[in-house]
Design a protein around this motif. Sequence first.
Motif, PDB file in Angstrom:
ATOM      1  N   UNK A 185       0.805  -1.207   0.000  1.00 24.20           N
ATOM      2  CA  UNK A 185       0.000   0.000   0.000  1.00 24.20           C
ATOM      3  C   UNK A 185       0.841   1.260   0.000  1.00 24.20           C
ATOM      4  N   UNK A 186       2.165   1.145  -0.173  1.00 21.51           N
ATOM      5  CA  UNK A 186       3.026   2.309  -0.254  1.00 21.51           C
ATOM      6  C   UNK A 186       3.336   2.962   1.072  1.00 21.51           C
ATOM      7  N   UNK A 187       3.104   2.290   2.173  1.00 20.25           N
ATOM      8  CA  UNK A 187       3.398   2.878   3.479  1.00 20.25           C
ATOM      9  C   UNK A 187       4.054   1.840   4.375  1.00 20.25           C
ATOM     10  N   UNK A 188       4.721   2.303   5.399  1.00 18.77           N
ATOM     11  CA  UNK A 188       5.352   1.400   6.360  1.00 18.77           C
ATOM     12  C   UNK A 188       4.299   0.767   7.248  1.00 18.77           C
ATOM     13  N   UNK A 189       4.672  -0.334   7.875  1.00 16.42           N
ATOM     14  CA  UNK A 189       3.741  -0.966   8.808  1.00 16.42           C
ATOM     15  C   UNK A 189       3.484  -0.025   9.980  1.00 16.42           C
ATOM     16  N   UNK A 190       2.220   0.175  10.315  1.00 15.30           N
ATOM     17  CA  UNK A 190       1.866   1.106  11.380  1.00 15.30           C
ATOM     18  C   UNK A 190       2.098   0.496  12.752  1.00 15.30           C
ATOM     19  N   UNK A 191       1.816  -0.788  12.916  1.00 14.45           N
ATOM     20  CA  UNK A 191       1.934  -1.419  14.226  1.00 14.45           C
ATOM     21  C   UNK A 191       3.066  -2.444  14.231  1.00 14.45           C
TER      22      UNK A 191
END
Length: 82
Positions: free
Chosen positions: A12-18
């Motif tokens: 999704x083009x983003x780093x893992x949030x958790x």
Amino acid sequence: MSPKTSKASESGGRNEALTPGRIVVLALAVLTLIFIFQNTRPTKIRLLIPEVTVPLWTALLAMWVIGVLCGASFAYFRKRRR
């Protein structure tokens, strides 16, 4: 397409949030807030001569800060000797 762009597009083009580290920090923050809200009653503390009335969490926080400073200064002076 390079491997970097294919991995970014898959997630999704983003780093893992958790991440596990963030979960631990969040859990500790929640437990700290619960502890603070449970210990808001005033407590009398006698410091040699004066008697001070503060919330229990404030007294414990002050002792924690003093302990951290003592530990940090011990580590600093120990490192400096070597």
